[in-house]
Each structure stands twice: as structure tokens, then as C-alpha cells.
Enzyme design. Structure first.
Site, PDB file in Angstrom:
ATOM      1  N   THR A 144       0.834  -1.203   0.000  1.00 14.15           N
ATOM      2  CA  THR A 144       0.000   0.000   0.000  1.00 14.15           C
ATOM      3  C   THR A 144       0.872   1.258   0.000  1.00 14.15           C
ATOM      4  O   THR A 144       1.954   1.275   0.600  1.00 14.15           O
ATOM      5  CB  THR A 144      -0.950   0.001   1.223  1.00 14.15           C
ATOM      6  N   SER A 179      -1.506   3.512  10.393  1.00 17.85           N
ATOM      7  CA  SER A 179      -2.427   2.621  11.120  1.00 17.85           C
ATOM      8  C   SER A 179      -1.715   1.295  11.331  1.00 17.85           C
ATOM      9  O   SER A 179      -0.682   1.028  10.692  1.00 17.85           O
ATOM     10  CB  SER A 179      -3.705   2.367  10.306  1.00 17.85           C
ATOM     11  N   TYR A 181      -2.884  -1.594  10.390  1.00 14.80           N
ATOM     12  CA  TYR A 181      -3.006  -2.298   9.109  1.00 14.80           C
ATOM     13  C   TYR A 181      -1.852  -1.908   8.182  1.00 14.80           C
ATOM     14  O   TYR A 181      -1.169  -2.763   7.606  1.00 14.80           O
ATOM     15  CB  TYR A 181      -4.355  -1.964   8.428  1.00 14.80           C
ATOM     16  N   HIS A 182      -1.628  -0.594   8.006  1.00 11.34           N
ATOM     17  CA  HIS A 182      -0.555  -0.153   7.109  1.00 11.34           C
ATOM     18  C   HIS A 182       0.811  -0.627   7.615  1.00 11.34           C
ATOM     19  O   HIS A 182       1.704  -0.935   6.830  1.00 11.34           O
ATOM     20  CB  HIS A 182      -0.567   1.373   6.959  1.00 11.34           C
ATOM     21  N   LYS A 185       1.721  -4.017   6.481  1.00  4.52           N
ATOM     22  CA  LYS A 185       2.200  -4.044   5.086  1.00  4.52           C
ATOM     23  C   LYS A 185       3.693  -3.699   5.028  1.00  4.52           C
ATOM     24  O   LYS A 185       4.422  -4.231   4.203  1.00  4.52           O
ATOM     25  CB  LYS A 185       1.391  -3.064   4.234  1.00  4.52           C
TER      26      LYS A 185
HETATM   27  N1  USQ Z   1     -11.462   9.779   4.551  1.00  2.66           N
HETATM   28  C1  USQ Z   1     -12.366  10.816   4.755  1.00  2.66           C
HETATM   29  N2  USQ Z   1     -13.674  10.490   4.898  1.00  2.66           N
HETATM   30  C2  USQ Z   1     -14.124   9.203   4.852  1.00  2.66           C
HETATM   31  C3  USQ Z   1     -13.202   8.165   4.640  1.00  2.66           C
HETATM   32  C4  USQ Z   1     -11.873   8.492   4.505  1.00  2.66           C
HETATM   33  O1  USQ Z   1     -11.996  11.994   4.804  1.00  2.66           O
HETATM   34  O2  USQ Z   1     -15.325   8.991   4.976  1.00  2.66           O
HETATM   35  C5  USQ Z   1     -10.039  10.096   4.370  1.00  2.66           C
HETATM   36  C6  USQ Z   1      -9.127   9.346   5.312  1.00  2.66           C
HETATM   37  O3  USQ Z   1      -9.013   9.989   6.543  1.00  2.66           O
HETATM   38  C7  USQ Z   1      -7.839   9.256   4.510  1.00  2.66           C
HETATM   39  C8  USQ Z   1      -8.315   9.209   3.053  1.00  2.66           C
HETATM   40  O4  USQ Z   1      -9.660   9.679   3.069  1.00  2.66           O
HETATM   41  O5  USQ Z   1      -7.081  10.417   4.695  1.00  2.66           O
HETATM   42  C9  USQ Z   1      -8.278   7.830   2.436  1.00  2.66           C
HETATM   43  O6  USQ Z   1      -9.032   6.959   3.251  1.00  2.66           O
HETATM   44  P1  USQ Z   1      -9.532   5.535   2.751  1.00  2.66           P
HETATM   45  O7  USQ Z   1     -10.416   4.975   3.828  1.00  2.66           O
HETATM   46  O8  USQ Z   1     -10.066   5.611   1.374  1.00  2.66           O
HETATM   47  O9  USQ Z   1      -8.146   4.743   2.635  1.00  2.66           O
HETATM   48  P2  USQ Z   1      -7.257   3.971   3.709  1.00  2.66           P
HETATM   49  O10 USQ Z   1      -7.874   3.874   5.037  1.00  2.66           O
HETATM   50  O11 USQ Z   1      -5.878   4.540   3.641  1.00  2.66           O
HETATM   51  O12 USQ Z   1      -7.216   2.485   3.127  1.00  2.66           O
HETATM   52  C10 USQ Z   1      -7.549   2.170   1.778  1.00  2.66           C
HETATM   53  C11 USQ Z   1      -7.743   0.658   1.692  1.00  2.66           C
HETATM   54  C12 USQ Z   1      -6.436  -0.039   2.038  1.00  2.66           C
HETATM   55  C13 USQ Z   1      -5.341   0.493   1.127  1.00  2.66           C
HETATM   56  C14 USQ Z   1      -5.229   1.997   1.227  1.00  2.66           C
HETATM   57  C15 USQ Z   1      -4.256   2.602   0.252  1.00  2.66           C
HETATM   58  O13 USQ Z   1      -8.785   0.249   2.579  1.00  2.66           O
HETATM   59  O14 USQ Z   1      -6.603  -1.443   1.904  1.00  2.66           O
HETATM   60  O15 USQ Z   1      -4.111  -0.082   1.486  1.00  2.66           O
HETATM   61  O16 USQ Z   1      -6.509   2.570   0.915  1.00  2.66           O
HETATM   62  S1  USQ Z   1      -3.434   4.029   0.917  1.00  2.66           S
HETATM   63  O17 USQ Z   1      -4.438   4.980   1.390  1.00  2.66           O
HETATM   64  O18 USQ Z   1      -2.619   4.588  -0.144  1.00  2.66           O
HETATM   65  O19 USQ Z   1      -2.624   3.581   2.028  1.00  2.66           O
END
Ligand code: USQ
Length: 382
Positions: A144, A179, A181-182, A185
Site C-alpha cells: 500500500t 495505522s 493495518y498499514h 504491510k
Molecule cells: N477519509 C475521509 N472520509 C471518509 C473516509 C476516509 O476523509 O469517509 C479520508 C481518510 O481519513 C484518509 C483518506 O480519506 O485520509 C483515504 O481513506 P480511505 O479509507 O479511502 O483509505 P485507507 O484507510 O488509507 O485504506 C484504503 C484501503 C487499504 C489500502 C489503502 C491505500 O482500505 O486497503 O491499502 O486505501 S493508501 O491509502 O494509499 O494507504
């Protein structure tokens, strides 16, 4: 090629299985339904039910004429994974078999423990199974972009050359996850890098950003083949969530200031990237890392786009800045490199109004299934 897909029931695993099957590969999918079990336990089931993995493979065969072999079991169990590798003799292994939710990993000690043991235990077993039964197979592992965090310098593609006191060497790019989870990874990457050096494995580690969308070339025209589409706080990625929120008139849940920037990609490009990695394997004894996303957006930009396109469709879309349940930078520098997959020939599907409209139409069709209480529960990081 004989391609083994671990986590083949998931949001990305199942579409990948169909995509590679349609290209003539012999595909086996393995899953223990962990994602389905957690969704039931936490009452965060997807927008609409999807058939079980056996049923999906039957539907796919009827739809395409291609066979996919399903196996249900826990890859953390050595006897099970050893049997799978021995039987199938994979030439490539695609490893999605992890607990994928950052908020879930922060929910409780039990959820954190499950995430840690599942993700590291499966990766460790995959490494041993490769050595024991398929030492020449290419492992494609889903990592990720969150492994890098949001550093105040450019993010390179996996590696960083460091000059120190007149000498230089190349290291894994510094990682600092947001997190548990991250963090698992990151630990996966460390395990892979160690065993690549010890045992000459050939590994591609894909640093993927948040994925959006539901339709792929293989499922268009048959909604029973679409992946499970999550819109809840635990499993839904932010853009998929905003689409569902727009459809039911729930103010878009922007966390904090909304300046959090990430690298996003369409689900179609996940499949294309994995396929490109498969068709262009690295040398043995190589840990090759690609940053897998096509465009960067901050949360406010995504909310604005959904609001605009939703309004054009006659929906009333409001945006709400909620107190951020996560501990993360809400305004930061973000400049990750992502040329490796483009150099291999990736032709991105960008986030256009048409893509958003298609997602809105899909969510509107399933509007009856949306449970408002699943949208926001405020799982806190601290
Ligand atoms: N966010 C909001 N509002 C929401 C949901 C999320 O503002 O309702 C924000 C979060 O705080 C974050 C961003 O949007 O800053 C991305 O959140 P996300 O829930 O889309 O992504 P994340 O929790 O990081 O996890 C997702 C996948 C995970 C993958 C990751 C890629 O669930 O499996 O590894 O995206 S990355 O974000 O590049 O680490």
C-alpha cells in the site's frame, strides 16, 4: 500460466481472477471468507449481497466459458497452504489475502491482533510455500502507498539512494505508516526483502493507493459478477463511500480539514497493473516495487467532484467536515513518483465525470440496500 490468487473472494481478488482467466491463464482462487465474516460480525455488509466463491466461479464459467478453481481455507494454516501449492504448482502467485481495513485494525485489541497475525502469518506461509513447492514462481504482493506515510520529501518508487559521510547505498524508502493495518504491510515488505536476499525469490510489491469503482471489462453486463461494494466506515474506500452518501443524501463525510492527499486508481487499473506485473516478471533475487496509482487528490477535491456530478444528476449533495476520527496529517506535502507501471505500458483510466456518473447510477440502483448506520461510526485511532 498457472496463477494462484490468494484472497480471491475480495474486492480486488475476484475481479483479478476473472481478468486473468479471460486472458487464458489457468486460475485458482483461495479464500477463507475472513472479510465476509468480519462484515457480518461488525454489521457492515456491502451494498448488495454477492454469491459465494463457488457460485461465482460457476457464474463466470457460464458467462465466459472459462473455468476458475475455488478453494476455501485458511492460508495461515500451513497444512492447508502447503496442499494448495503442491497440488496447483503455481507459476505466479498474487497475494491479496490480508485484512485490508485500516479502521478495523484500530477498532480493538482483538481486531488489531487478528490483523497482525493474519497478515504477517499468511505472508510468512506464502514465502515458505514458495520455497518448498514453487521456487521459480513470481510472487505479486499487494502492498500500500500508506507504507510511506506522508513524508515532507518526494516519495520514490520503493527505494532511496542515501549518501552518508561521503559513501552511498540504496535502501528501502523510509516507511512510517498511519495505522496498524498499514504497519503490517511495511512488515510484509521487510519479510519479503529479507527472504529475497536469502532465497533468491522473484517478488513484485505493489504500493497501491485507495481504489474506487465497481465495473471491469469482465463483469459489465452481469451484476452477479461485480465485487462486493463497501460503503461503510471500516471497509469502504473514501470515494466509494462518497458515492453512496450522495445517493442517500448523507452529507459527505470529510474527515478534518480534508487536505489529506492520496494516490487513487480505478479498479480497472488495479487489474491492468497486476497483469503488467505478471507479464513482465522481475529477475530472481529481486524485490521490485511499483507505486500503483494514477492520480492524486485530496479529500476536499473528491468531495467537490462528487457534489458537482451528483447535483448534475438532480441529487442534493452536502459536504460536512467531521472531527477526524483518525490521527493523520490534514495538510501536507505529497509528491510520489509513479512511472514504473506507466513505463511497462499502463494506460490509466482517469476519474472523469462519466466514471462518477456510472458509479452514482450503480449506487442508485441499489439504494434500497443502503443502511445509514453503517456510514459513519467514528472509530477512533487514539
Ligand atoms: N477519509 C475521509 N472520509 C471518509 C473516509 C476516509 O476523509 O469517509 C479520508 C481518510 O481519513 C484518509 C483518506 O480519506 O485520509 C483515504 O481513506 P480511505 O479509507 O479511502 O483509505 P485507507 O484507510 O488509507 O485504506 C484504503 C484501503 C487499504 C489500502 C489503502 C491505500 O482500505 O486497503 O491499502 O486505501 S493508501 O491509502 O494509499 O494507504
Amino acid at each position: 500460466m498457472r496463477v494462484l490468487i490468494l484472497g480471491g473472494d475480495g474486492y480486488l481478488g475476484w475481479p483479478t481472477a476473472m481478468h486473468l482467466s479471460a486472458r487464458g491463464h489457468e486460475v485458482m482462487v483461495v479464500d477463507n471468507y475472513l472479510r465476509r465474516r468480519i462484515a457480518r460480525e461488525e454489521d457492515v455488509e456491502p451494498l448488495h449481497p454477492v454469491p459465494n466463491l463457488h457460485e461465482r466461479t460457476r457464474l463466470w464459467e457460464a458467462h465466459s466459458g472459462y473455468e476458475i478453481t475455488p478453494r476455501i481455507g485458511d492460508l495461515n494454516d500451513w497444512e492447508f497452504i502447503a496442499r494448495i501449492f503442491e497440488e496447483f504448482q503455481p507459476e505466479a502467485v498474487i497475494h491479496y489475502a490480508e485484512q485490508p481495513s485500516a479502521p478495523y485494525s484500530m477498532l480493538s485489541r482483538r481486531a488489531g491482533d487478528l490483523t497482525l497475525h493474519n497478515n504477517l502469518g499468511v505472508t510468512f506461509n506464502v514465502i515458505y510455500a514458495l520455497r518448498e513447492y514453487a521456487p521459480d514462481a513470481h510472487l505479486i504482493k499487494l502492498g500500500t502507498m500508506g507504507e510511506y506515510g506522508t513524508p515532507n520529501i518526494d516519495i520514490e518508487e520503493g527505494w532511496l539512494e542515501v549518501e552518508h559521510k561521503g559513501r552511498t547505498d540504496t535502501f528501502l524508502y523510509p516507511r512510517q505508516a498511519g495505522s496498524l493495518y498499514h504497519t503490517t504491510k511495511i512488515m510484509d515488505t521487510d519479510l519479503l526483502w529479507y527472504y529475497v536476499r536469502m532465497w533468491d525469490l522473484a517478488v513484485t510489491d505493489l504500493m497501491q493507493g485507495p481504489v474506487y469503482g465497481v465495473y471491469t471489462d469482465e463483469n459489465e453486463g452481469d451484476e452477479r459478477l461485480v465485487p462486493h461494494f463497501s460503503y461503510d466506515e471500516l471497509f469502504g474506500t473514501v470515494l466509494n463511500r462518497f458515492i453512496v452518501q450522495a445517493v442517500v443524501g448523507y452529507p459527505l463525510t470529510v474527515y478534518g480539514k480534508g487536505g489529506q492527499t492520496r494516490g487513487y486508481l480505478n479498479i480497472k487499473d488495479t487489474l491492468n497493473c497486476v497483469n503488467l506485473a505478471l507479464e513482465n516478471p522481475p529477475d530472481i533475487s529481486d524485490l521490485r516495487i511499483f507505486n500503483q496509482f494514477t492520480e492524486t487528490f485530496n479529500v476536499n477535491e473528491l468531495a467537490d467532484q462528487v457534489q458537482r456530478v451528483g447535483s448534475n444528476q438532480g441529487l442534493t449533495v452536502e459536504v460536512q467536515n467531521l472531527e477526524n476520527p483518525r490521527k493523520e496529517a490534514e495538510e501536507h506535502f505529497y509528491n510520489p513518483k509513479h512511472t514504473g507501471l506507466l513505463d511497462l505500458g499502463l494506460r490509466p483510466h482517469y476519474l472523469t465525470d462519466e466514471v462518477l456518473e456510472e458509479m452514482l447510477v450503480y449506487a442508485l440502483r441499489h439504494r434500497e440496500g443502503i443502511v445509514q448506520n453503517r456510514i459513519f461510526r467514528g472509530t477512533r485511532w487514539v
